[in-house]
Design an enzyme around this catalytic site. Structure first.
Site, PDB file in Angstrom:
ATOM      1  N   GLU A   1       0.844  -1.203   0.000  1.00  0.00           N
ATOM      2  CA  GLU A   1       0.000   0.000   0.000  1.00  0.00           C
ATOM      3  C   GLU A   1       0.876   1.248   0.000  1.00  0.00           C
ATOM      4  OE1 GLU A   1      -2.427   2.654   3.171  1.00  0.00           O
ATOM      5  OE2 GLU A   1      -2.033   0.558   3.675  1.00  0.00           O
TER       6      GLU A   1
ATOM      7  N   ASP B   1       0.641   3.867  -3.087  1.00  0.00           N
ATOM      8  CA  ASP B   1       0.242   5.256  -2.859  1.00  0.00           C
ATOM      9  C   ASP B   1       1.143   6.201  -3.648  1.00  0.00           C
ATOM     10  OD1 ASP B   1      -1.170   7.416  -1.269  1.00  0.00           O
ATOM     11  OD2 ASP B   1       0.889   7.725  -0.585  1.00  0.00           O
TER      12      ASP B   1
ATOM     13  N   ASP C   1      -7.105   1.192   0.680  1.00  0.00           N
ATOM     14  CA  ASP C   1      -5.763   0.663   0.955  1.00  0.00           C
ATOM     15  C   ASP C   1      -5.444  -0.534   0.059  1.00  0.00           C
ATOM     16  OD1 ASP C   1      -5.561   2.572   2.910  1.00  0.00           O
ATOM     17  OD2 ASP C   1      -5.809   1.194   4.595  1.00  0.00           O
TER      18      ASP C   1
ATOM     19  N   GLU D   1      -4.564   0.565  -3.494  1.00  0.00           N
ATOM     20  CA  GLU D   1      -3.201   1.084  -3.544  1.00  0.00           C
ATOM     21  C   GLU D   1      -2.184  -0.054  -3.470  1.00  0.00           C
ATOM     22  OE1 GLU D   1      -3.860   5.554  -1.661  1.00  0.00           O
ATOM     23  OE2 GLU D   1      -3.063   3.950  -0.384  1.00  0.00           O
TER      24      GLU D   1
END
Length: 223
Positions: free
Chosen positions: A44, A48, A116, A119
């Site tokens: 994650e 991101d 989450d 990502e």
């Protein structure tokens, strides 16, 4: 570690993900409630950054606007709400790996868990296929959001700050007044106040979203 279910592998490939190492994709779909390790948290973190850079480059190419407008759109397009909406649209709730209690509690529909996980999937794609393929994937999955109205309206917190300045009031003050629920289904309640005018409260699944909702409620009541 167990590998991917055939149905999950087919789902990933149908949505444009490049699957070469099944284990990294299982990691990307694994929530901490399963008791398995590793979970999606490290991927994650990586995803991101993939999303942020891919989106910033895309907006820079498509929009001639000043930095402030670009930043406003970027924040709206990569925030947890938008990520969760895209995750729902491609079927992430059916494939995220959760413990029984977490799934019974509705974690598969949690904005935080879905955002989450999406990502993390971008992070897995970077590991398996590199940045160029992952940037192209972002552009495919986010195209409807970018072509729509997300991020064009002024963000409620920015609008409230400008309202306060325009009316010669002190800047808004945000206070977290409550946090409840387990991590995968947390609820945050925030109060925003402008001295001499009033206050408003709102609850959401993240502190940032609660602040945004509180600012929106304040403007509706006092603006």
């Amino acid at each position: 570690m167990s590998t991917l279910e055939p149905g999950t592998l087919a789902w990933l490939e149908a949505n444009g993900f490049t699957v070469r190492n099944p284990e990294v994709w299982r990691e990307a779909l694994t929530h901490g409630s399963t008791g398995e390790t590793p979970t999606y948290e490290r991927l994650e973190f990586l995803g991101d950054r993939v999303l942020g850079l891919s989106m910033a480059e895309w907006l820079f190419e498509e929009m001639p606007d000043a930095e402030g407008v670009l930043a406003q759109r970027l924040n709206a397009l990569v925030n947890k709400r938008t990520c969760a909406s895209i995750a729902r649209g491609i079927g992430v709730p059916d494939h995220v790996l959760l413990g029984k209690q977490a799934r019974d509690d509705g974690a598969h529909e949690s904005e935080n868990v879905l955002g989450d996980t999406l990502e993390a999937l971008l992070g897995a794609n970077l590991r398996d296929a590199g940045f160029d393929a992952s940037r192209d994937l972002v552009r495919r999955l986010w195209r409807s959001a970018v072509e729509g109205r997300i991020g064009h309206a002024k963000h409620p917190k920015s609008a409230l700050q400008e309202w306060a300045a325009g009316n010669r009031r002190k800047m808004p003050s945000y206070t977290l007044i409550d946090r409840s629920g387990p991590d995968h289904k947390a609820r945050f309640t925030v109060r925003v106040e402008i001295h001499g005018v009033g206050e408003a409260e709102a609850t959401a699944s993240s502190k940032q979203e609660a602040e945004t909702a509180a600012a929106r409620a304040f403007m509706e009541q006092f603006g």
